[in-house]
Scaffold this active site. Structure first.
Site, PDB file in Angstrom:
ATOM      1  CG  ASP A   1      -1.711   1.169   1.489  1.00 50.39           C
ATOM      2  OD1 ASP A   1      -1.596   2.153   0.730  1.00 50.39           O
ATOM      3  OD2 ASP A   1      -2.504   1.144   2.459  1.00 50.39           O
TER       4      ASP A   1
ATOM      5  N   GLY B   1      -9.777   3.666  -5.459  1.00 52.26           N
ATOM      6  CA  GLY B   1      -8.430   3.157  -5.711  1.00 52.26           C
ATOM      7  C   GLY B   1      -7.378   3.834  -4.867  1.00 52.26           C
ATOM      8  CB  VAL B   2      -3.819   4.522  -5.606  1.00 52.79           C
ATOM      9  CG1 VAL B   2      -3.782   5.401  -6.804  1.00 52.79           C
ATOM     10  CG2 VAL B   2      -2.592   4.752  -4.735  1.00 52.79           C
ATOM     11  CG  ASP B   3      -7.599  10.201  -6.072  1.00 52.22           C
ATOM     12  OD1 ASP B   3      -6.958  10.884  -5.245  1.00 52.22           O
ATOM     13  OD2 ASP B   3      -8.321  10.689  -6.957  1.00 52.22           O
TER      14      ASP B   3
ATOM     15  CB  SER C   1      -3.517   4.538 -16.465  1.00 50.82           C
ATOM     16  OG  SER C   1      -3.788   5.897 -16.692  1.00 50.82           O
ATOM     17  CB  THR C   2      -2.710  -0.494 -14.111  1.00 53.96           C
ATOM     18  OG1 THR C   2      -2.462  -0.365 -12.705  1.00 53.96           O
ATOM     19  CG2 THR C   2      -1.506  -0.039 -14.899  1.00 53.96           C
TER      20      THR C   2
ATOM     21  CB  VAL D   1     -10.883   3.161 -12.235  1.00 57.57           C
ATOM     22  CG1 VAL D   1     -12.168   3.674 -12.876  1.00 57.57           C
ATOM     23  CG2 VAL D   1     -11.156   2.768 -10.812  1.00 57.57           C
ATOM     24  CE1 TYR D   2     -10.092   7.263 -14.809  1.00 56.30           C
ATOM     25  CE2 TYR D   2      -7.951   8.284 -15.143  1.00 56.30           C
ATOM     26  CZ  TYR D   2      -9.272   8.379 -14.752  1.00 56.30           C
ATOM     27  OH  TYR D   2      -9.770   9.579 -14.319  1.00 56.30           O
TER      28      TYR D   2
HETATM   29  N1  AR6 Z   1      -1.333   1.529  -3.014  1.00 56.65           N
HETATM   30  C1  AR6 Z   1      -0.763   1.265  -4.202  1.00 56.65           C
HETATM   31  N2  AR6 Z   1      -1.452   0.968  -5.315  1.00 56.65           N
HETATM   32  C2  AR6 Z   1      -2.797   0.931  -5.206  1.00 56.65           C
HETATM   33  C3  AR6 Z   1      -3.484   1.200  -3.993  1.00 56.65           C
HETATM   34  C4  AR6 Z   1      -2.693   1.505  -2.860  1.00 56.65           C
HETATM   35  N3  AR6 Z   1      -3.221   1.784  -1.676  1.00 56.65           N
HETATM   36  N4  AR6 Z   1      -4.814   1.070  -4.237  1.00 56.65           N
HETATM   37  C5  AR6 Z   1      -4.965   0.732  -5.529  1.00 56.65           C
HETATM   38  N5  AR6 Z   1      -3.758   0.633  -6.119  1.00 56.65           N
HETATM   39  P1  AR6 Z   1      -6.606   3.258  -9.680  1.00 56.65           P
HETATM   40  P2  AR6 Z   1      -6.352   4.690 -12.262  1.00 56.65           P
HETATM   41  C6  AR6 Z   1      -3.405   0.289  -7.518  1.00 56.65           C
HETATM   42  O1  AR6 Z   1      -7.925   2.716 -10.056  1.00 56.65           O
HETATM   43  O2  AR6 Z   1      -6.536   3.418 -12.994  1.00 56.65           O
HETATM   44  C7  AR6 Z   1      -9.608   6.983  -9.068  1.00 56.65           C
HETATM   45  O3  AR6 Z   1     -10.950   6.967  -8.697  1.00 56.65           O
HETATM   46  C8  AR6 Z   1      -4.425  -0.406  -8.356  1.00 56.65           C
HETATM   47  O4  AR6 Z   1      -4.443  -1.807  -8.085  1.00 56.65           O
HETATM   48  O5  AR6 Z   1      -6.390   3.749  -8.307  1.00 56.65           O
HETATM   49  O6  AR6 Z   1      -5.258   5.607 -12.659  1.00 56.65           O
HETATM   50  C9  AR6 Z   1      -9.135   8.374  -9.469  1.00 56.65           C
HETATM   51  O7  AR6 Z   1      -9.810   9.388  -8.757  1.00 56.65           O
HETATM   52  C10 AR6 Z   1      -3.930  -0.109  -9.751  1.00 56.65           C
HETATM   53  O8  AR6 Z   1      -2.877  -0.996 -10.112  1.00 56.65           O
HETATM   54  O9  AR6 Z   1      -6.194   4.503 -10.663  1.00 56.65           O
HETATM   55  C11 AR6 Z   1      -9.459   8.420 -10.926  1.00 56.65           C
HETATM   56  O10 AR6 Z   1     -10.780   8.837 -11.156  1.00 56.65           O
HETATM   57  C12 AR6 Z   1      -3.315   1.281  -9.601  1.00 56.65           C
HETATM   58  O11 AR6 Z   1      -3.185   1.513  -8.206  1.00 56.65           O
HETATM   59  C13 AR6 Z   1      -9.256   7.015 -11.375  1.00 56.65           C
HETATM   60  O12 AR6 Z   1      -9.459   6.190 -10.241  1.00 56.65           O
HETATM   61  C14 AR6 Z   1      -4.155   2.397 -10.223  1.00 56.65           C
HETATM   62  O13 AR6 Z   1      -5.525   2.127 -10.018  1.00 56.65           O
HETATM   63  C15 AR6 Z   1      -7.850   6.773 -11.871  1.00 56.65           C
HETATM   64  O14 AR6 Z   1      -7.741   5.465 -12.369  1.00 56.65           O
END
Ligand code: AR6
Length: 180
Positions: free
Chosen positions: A17, A39-41, A128-129, A131-132
């Protein structure tokens, strides 16, 4: 797993994390509205506290949204870091809509912002990997290519880049890509 450049700088792959890994700068995978999300955000805002969103509100009032392929900086609130760089990756639509360049641009912009702030360690999620929908193999190759190119420059303040991969599968994909 680690990789060291000819100039002695390191890439470290770590499963976990990103909010729990100390670094001078932590990169977030944000959206153009800088509005927070899942997600990470979501994890970064939850762990960092409300101060981060207050700063994003101020940035939004001043400059509006953040373009895809770009990033903005805030402080890191309660996270173990000085800065959060909120990078906006592309939504994957098959790969022929400029996605590779836009994703590469996210990494370059964050590294540029790191140099401007004399950051020595920076951590990235796999932008981006989630939701995107960007395929992990392709995203890993772009991320590692851009970071390696940066670290091979003769002078960088950045000494270590940590990719924090969420889950074993993401880690394995990055490890295979770094091994190539
Ligand atoms: N630590 C590290 N990586 C993580 C964590 C964490 N705590 N949680 C998730 N991931 P995503 P995106 C990974 O969906 O695709 C948001 O709502 C996850 O498994 O977080 O760029 C934003 O507000 C994946 O591999 O971001 C945007 O609207 C990676 O982080 C949208 O999602 C990215 O997944 C951005 O989508």
């Amino acid at each position: 797993m680690e990789w060291t450049s000819a100039t002695g700088r390191k890439i470290v792959l770590q499963e976990g994390d990103i909010t729990r890994v100390a670094a001078d700068a932590i990169v977030n995978a944000a959206n153009t509205a800088l509005a927070g999300g899942g997600g990470v955000d979501g994890a970064i805002h939850r762990a960092g506290g409300a101060e981060i969103m207050r700063e994003l509100d101020a940035i939004r009032r001043e400059t509006g949204h953040c373009a895809t392929g770009s990033a903005v900086a805030t402080s890191a609130g309660k996270l173990p870091a000085k800065y959060v760089f909120h990078a906006v990756g592309p939504v994957y639509r098959g790969g022929r809509h400029g996605e590779p360049d836009l994703l590469a641009s996210c990494y370059r912009q964050c590294l540029r912002m790191a140099e401007e702030r004399e950051v020595r360690t920076i951590s990235f999620p796999a932008i981006s990997t989630g939701v995107y929908g960007y395929p992990l193999e392709e995203a890993a190759a772009i991320a590692l290519r851009e970071v390696k190119a940066h670290l091979e420059q003769p002078r960088t303040t950045v000494q270590q880049v940590i990719f924090v991969l969420f889950g074993r599968q993401a880690y394995e994909v990055y490890a295979a890509s770094l091994d190539k």
